[in-house]
Design a protein around this motif. Structure first.
Motif, mmCIF file in Angstrom:
data_model
loop_
_atom_site.group_PDB
_atom_site.id
_atom_site.type_symbol
_atom_site.label_atom_id
_atom_site.label_comp_id
_atom_site.label_asym_id
_atom_site.label_seq_id
_atom_site.Cartn_x
_atom_site.Cartn_y
_atom_site.Cartn_z
ATOM 1 N N LYS A 28 13.205 21.212 13.225
ATOM 2 C CA LYS A 28 14.060 20.196 13.846
ATOM 3 C C LYS A 28 13.188 19.230 14.642
ATOM 4 N N GLY A 29 13.396 17.943 14.430
ATOM 5 C CA GLY A 29 12.633 16.929 15.146
ATOM 6 C C GLY A 29 11.277 16.607 14.557
ATOM 7 N N GLU A 30 10.904 17.303 13.490
ATOM 8 C CA GLU A 30 9.592 17.060 12.873
ATOM 9 C C GLU A 30 9.632 15.796 12.014
ATOM 10 N N VAL A 31 8.531 15.052 12.014
ATOM 11 C CA VAL A 31 8.381 13.885 11.145
ATOM 12 C C VAL A 31 7.357 14.249 10.072
ATOM 13 N N VAL A 32 7.816 14.302 8.833
ATOM 14 C CA VAL A 32 6.975 14.715 7.707
ATOM 15 C C VAL A 32 6.857 13.555 6.724
ATOM 16 N N CYS A 33 5.629 13.202 6.361
ATOM 17 C CA CYS A 33 5.406 12.198 5.325
ATOM 18 C C CYS A 33 4.931 12.897 4.055
ATOM 19 N N VAL A 208 1.599 15.859 7.085
ATOM 20 C CA VAL A 208 1.556 15.129 5.813
ATOM 21 C C VAL A 208 1.484 16.149 4.692
ATOM 22 N N ILE A 209 2.287 15.914 3.660
ATOM 23 C CA ILE A 209 2.310 16.786 2.484
ATOM 24 C C ILE A 209 1.838 15.980 1.284
ATOM 25 N N PHE A 210 0.862 16.506 0.550
ATOM 26 C CA PHE A 210 0.403 15.860 -0.674
ATOM 27 C C PHE A 210 0.977 16.609 -1.875
ATOM 28 N N MET A 211 1.675 15.858 -2.743
ATOM 29 C CA MET A 211 2.252 16.431 -3.962
ATOM 30 C C MET A 211 1.590 15.852 -5.195
ATOM 31 N N ASP A 212 1.485 16.678 -6.216
ATOM 32 C CA ASP A 212 1.004 16.220 -7.521
ATOM 33 C C ASP A 212 1.545 17.184 -8.566
ATOM 34 N N GLY A 213 1.995 16.629 -9.683
ATOM 35 C CA GLY A 213 2.465 17.470 -10.781
ATOM 36 C C GLY A 213 3.622 18.376 -10.428
ATOM 37 N N GLU A 218 -1.258 20.343 -0.942
ATOM 38 C CA GLU A 218 -1.910 20.522 0.360
ATOM 39 C C GLU A 218 -0.998 19.981 1.452
ATOM 40 N N THR A 219 -1.048 20.609 2.603
ATOM 41 C CA THR A 219 -0.253 20.153 3.744
ATOM 42 C C THR A 219 -1.087 20.309 5.013
ATOM 43 N N GLY A 220 -0.931 19.377 5.953
ATOM 44 C CA GLY A 220 -1.708 19.465 7.191
ATOM 45 C C GLY A 220 -1.367 18.327 8.126
ATOM 46 N N THR A 221 -2.024 18.308 9.271
ATOM 47 C CA THR A 221 -1.845 17.192 10.195
ATOM 48 C C THR A 221 -2.385 15.923 9.534
ATOM 49 N N PRO A 222 -1.930 14.748 9.993
ATOM 50 C CA PRO A 222 -2.458 13.521 9.405
ATOM 51 C C PRO A 222 -3.987 13.445 9.486
#
Length: 244
Positions: A28-33, A208-213, A218-222
Motif C-alpha cells: 500500500k502506498g508503493e510507487v512501482v514503475c 523498478v521492475i524489468f520485464m521481458d518475454g 529483475e526488480t530493485g530500487t531505481p
C-alpha cells in the motif's frame, strides 16, 4: 503487507503465452514503475489487475484481499482501482467536467452538484481548471491526459494504474503529465506505472521492475536496477534505452 498480490499470473493469446507465471507483491502506498521492451507483457500485466484482460483460471490476483474474479468482488476491485490509458479514452461528446463527473454519478450515485464540485477540485489539482467547459477535441494531448488522470481520481481509488501514459504525447507535452504524476506519487496512493520514462522512474519510483518475454527478469530500487543491473537482459535493454 501486500496490497496488490499476484500469484502465478499466466495469460495466453491462443497458443502464445504473454505472461509466464508472474508472482508480484505491491505494498500500500508503493510507487512501482514497470519497464521493458515492447511486447514484454507490461501492459497486459497491469490490465489483468482490474481484469480488463482475462487470465488463466489457475492464476490469482487480489487487491486489498479481494480476489479479482468476475462478479461482485470484481466490481469492488474496480471501485478501488483507477486506470489511465495511453490513448486518454475520454468521451468526445461530453465536456471535460462531465467526463470527470460521470463515474461518481453512475457508480457512486453522487449528486450532480457534488460531482461537479469534485470535478472542479480535481481539474484544479491537475492544473486545467480553466478547461472545464471545453470538449476533449479542443485540448492538447497533454491536457487530455491530465483530464484522464482527474477522471481516474474522481473515484478516490486506492490504486492507480498507468499504461504508458505519455507515449502518445508530443515530446513537449510529456513533462506536464509527468509533473502531475510526480505530485500524485507523494499523496500515498499506490501507483503502478508502465513507462519508458527512465528519468521519471529514477525520481519517483520506490521500486523498478524489468520485464521481458512475459516474465519479471529483475526488480530493485531505481538506483540499483537502473545503474547496476545484475541481469544481462536488463543491462542490454538499459544500454539501448539510456544511450539512445
Amino acid at each position: 503487507m501486500s496490497y496488490v498480490s499476484i500469484r502465478n499470473l499466466r495469460k495466453f493469446y491462443g497458443t502464445f503465452e504473454a505472461l509466464r507465471g508472474i508472482d508480484l507483491d505491491i505494498a500500500k502506498g508503493e510507487v512501482v514503475c514497470i519497464i521493458g521492451p515492447s511486447g514484454s507483457g507490461k501492459s497486459t500485466l497491469i490490465r489483468c489487475i482490474n481484469r480488463l484482460e482475462d487470465f488463466d483460471p489457475a492464476s490469482e490476483i487480489r487487491v486489498d484481499g479481494i480476489p479479482v474474479v468476475p462478479g461482485r468482488s470484481l466490481a469492488k476491485v474496480r471501485a478501488e482501482v483507477g486506470m489511465v490509458f495511453q490513448g486518454f479514452n475520454l468521451f468526445p461528446h461530453l465536456s471535460v467536467r462531465d467526463n470527470v463527473m460521470l463515474a461518481p454519478r453512475r457508480v457512486r450515485g453522487t449528486s450532480r452538484a457534488e460531482a461537479g464540485k469534485l470535478a472542479d477540485r480535481l481539474l484544479a489539482r491537475v492544473g486545467i481548471a480553466e478547461q472545464a467547459d471545453k470538449y476533449p477535441q479542443h485540448l492538447s494531448g497533454g491536457q487530455q491526459q491530465r483530464v484522464a488522470i482527474a477522471r481516474a481520481l474522481a473515484m478516490e481509488p486506492q490504486v492507480l494504474l498507468f499504461d504508458e501514459p505519455t507515449s502518445a504525447l508530443d515530446p513537449e507535452m510529456v513533462g506536464e503529465v509527468l509533473d502531475v504524476m510526480k505530485a500524485l506519487a507523494h499523496t500515498g496512493v499506490t501507483m503502478i506505472v508502465v513507462t519508458h520514462e527512465m528519468g521519471f522512474a529514477r525520481q519517483v519510483a520506490d521500486r523498478v521492475i524489468f520485464m521481458d518475454g512475459g516474465e519479471v527478469i529483475e526488480t530493485g530500487t531505481p538506483a540499483a536496477l537502473l545503474e547496476t543491473p545484475t541481469e544481462p537482459r536488463t543491462r542490454n535493454f538499459l544500454g539501448a534505452v539510456l544511450n539512445h
